[in-house]
Enzyme design. Structure first.
Site, PDB file in Angstrom:
ATOM      1  N   HIS A 150       0.845  -1.316  -0.129  1.00 37.94           N
ATOM      2  CA  HIS A 150       0.031  -0.168   0.113  1.00 37.94           C
ATOM      3  C   HIS A 150       0.800   1.354  -0.057  1.00 37.94           C
ATOM      4  O   HIS A 150       0.554   2.128  -0.627  1.00 37.94           O
ATOM      5  CB  HIS A 150      -0.847  -0.009   1.188  1.00 37.94           C
ATOM      6  CG  HIS A 150      -1.562   1.290   1.661  1.00 37.94           C
ATOM      7  ND1 HIS A 150      -2.797   1.496   1.268  1.00 37.94           N
ATOM      8  CD2 HIS A 150      -1.264   2.476   1.950  1.00 37.94           C
ATOM      9  CE1 HIS A 150      -3.136   2.768   1.742  1.00 37.94           C
ATOM     10  NE2 HIS A 150      -2.225   3.269   2.153  1.00 37.94           N
ATOM     11  N   GLU A 151       1.807   1.358   1.096  1.00 36.42           N
ATOM     12  CA  GLU A 151       2.632   2.530   0.662  1.00 36.42           C
ATOM     13  C   GLU A 151       3.735   2.715  -0.402  1.00 36.42           C
ATOM     14  O   GLU A 151       3.831   3.878  -0.779  1.00 36.42           O
ATOM     15  CB  GLU A 151       3.377   2.322   2.311  1.00 36.42           C
ATOM     16  CG  GLU A 151       2.939   2.552   3.749  1.00 36.42           C
ATOM     17  CD  GLU A 151       2.075   3.660   3.832  1.00 36.42           C
ATOM     18  OE1 GLU A 151       2.340   4.880   3.084  1.00 36.42           O
ATOM     19  OE2 GLU A 151       0.823   3.835   4.221  1.00 36.42           O
ATOM     20  N   HIS A 154       1.724   4.390  -3.015  1.00 32.06           N
ATOM     21  CA  HIS A 154       1.700   6.015  -2.801  1.00 32.06           C
ATOM     22  C   HIS A 154       3.022   6.635  -3.797  1.00 32.06           C
ATOM     23  O   HIS A 154       2.869   7.802  -4.427  1.00 32.06           O
ATOM     24  CB  HIS A 154       1.878   6.413  -1.532  1.00 32.06           C
ATOM     25  CG  HIS A 154       0.546   6.385  -0.765  1.00 32.06           C
ATOM     26  ND1 HIS A 154      -0.720   6.881  -1.092  1.00 32.06           N
ATOM     27  CD2 HIS A 154       0.270   5.786   0.415  1.00 32.06           C
ATOM     28  CE1 HIS A 154      -1.542   6.713  -0.419  1.00 32.06           C
ATOM     29  NE2 HIS A 154      -0.972   5.910   0.483  1.00 32.06           N
ATOM     30  N   GLU A 229      -5.774   7.163  -0.876  1.00 29.76           N
ATOM     31  CA  GLU A 229      -5.882   6.114   0.001  1.00 29.76           C
ATOM     32  C   GLU A 229      -6.578   4.698  -0.520  1.00 29.76           C
ATOM     33  O   GLU A 229      -5.994   3.626  -0.457  1.00 29.76           O
ATOM     34  CB  GLU A 229      -6.060   6.382   1.397  1.00 29.76           C
ATOM     35  CG  GLU A 229      -5.604   7.334   2.252  1.00 29.76           C
ATOM     36  CD  GLU A 229      -3.871   6.883   2.529  1.00 29.76           C
ATOM     37  OE1 GLU A 229      -3.669   5.658   2.750  1.00 29.76           O
ATOM     38  OE2 GLU A 229      -3.249   7.795   2.389  1.00 29.76           O
TER      39      GLU A 229
END
Length: 317
Positions: A150-151, A154, A229
């Protein structure tokens, strides 16, 4: 978006994010038109005030973009670690970088009893990934991989650049509010002369317009942040092929926030925009407070991950 990586794009979220940026652009145009109107009607000095705010705001934005990694690490009290110091963590990052076909970010660990993680940097070549000691202790390797995927999404999707650009208008509006406020406070409208009266009108008009613009920009930026997100959840889950692991990590991290001392949560709140999950008590579903949040509700994130799981099941079938 993520031309150099294998992170999956999300067309639906991309459309919504594009629409949000378009609305921010309209607000900016309206803001400029209002400022020009104020300067034409009252005094040319308003142009100098706005130019000062734009230059100063631009400096802040550029500084935050180029030094976001250093600022975030310093704020979190984190330090970079080598593969020898954290072999399992580096192993997860290496695997995800190979899957995503993206450069490996620097890896850091923050000593904290708050289970969380973040990634930042102006591009993939200057990125840093940070996890807390608590999240490493609480999550399984599969769950931690989901969080890191997930990170890193970004970074792949250039979210720091996007959010910096989106925040530029709000920075200018906030600066003009302060300039107008202190201009009034320290004598902007004192005296009997016509110039002083005009200055007072200019300052009041600037403050009023800037407050409205800041409020609208703030809400749009928070909306954009929530979209990003959801996009990171989706693309991270598709990359690993394990939405259930990310769901489990979300439930654990969000639930653990309720057991963190309030003082610790307040200390960590400046990092909320970066974090995997916000360091705060969860607002009730449907609460008005959710529109001010940097992250979607837990229920929304879990529901979107269920859709990803259904998509993977259809592919497998």
């Amino acid at each position: 978006m993520a031309a150099r990586t294998r992170y999956a794009p999300d067309r639906g979220l991309t459309v919504r994010m594009t629409a949000t940026m378009f609305l921010l652009g309209l607000v900016f145009v309206a803001f400029v038109a209002a400022i020009i109107g104020i300067g034409t009607a009252y005094h040319a000095s308003s142009a100098a005030i706005v130019l000062f705010a734009v230059v100063l705001g631009g400096g802040f934005a550029i500084g935050s973009l180029f030094y976001s990694d250093k600022i975030a690490l310093r704020t979190a009290g984190a330090r970079e670690v080598t593969p020898q110091e954290a072999p399992e963590l580096h192993g997860i990052v290496d695997r995800l970088c190979a899957l995503a076909d993206m450069p490996k970010p620097r890896v850091a660990i923050a000593q904290s009893n708050i289970p969380n993680a973040f990634a930042t940097g102006r591009n993939a070549d200057n990125a840093v990934l940070c996890v807390t000691t608590d999240i490493m202790r609480r999550l399984t390797p599969q769950e931690l991989e989901g969080v890191i995927a997930h990170e890193m999404s970004h970074v792949a999707h250039k979210d720091v650049q996007v959010m910096t650009a989106a925040s530029f208008l709000a920075i200018i509006a906030a600066l003009l509010i302060r300039i107008a406020f202190y201009g009034e406070l320290f004598g902007g409208g004192r005296g009997r002369g016509g110039n002083n009266q005009n200055t007072a009108i200019i300052m009041f008009a600037l403050m009023a317009v800037s407050i409205v613009v800041y409020a609208v920009s703030f809400l749009l930026i928070r909306m954009l942040s929530r979209y990003r997100e959801l996009s990171a959840d989706r693309s991270g889950a598709l990359l690993t092929g394990q939405p259930s692991a990310l769901k489990s990590a979300l439930v654990k991290v969000s639930g653990d926030m309720a057991r963190i001392p309030t003082q610790d949560l307040r200390t960590a709140q400046p990092m909320n925009a970066f974090f995997f999950a916000p360091a705060m008590r969860l607002a009730p579903k449907g609460s008005l407070a959710n529109i001010f949040s940097t992250h979607p509700s837990l229920e929304r994130r879990l529901a979107e991950l269920d859709k990803v799981q259904a998509q993977l099941n259809r592919r497998a079938g």
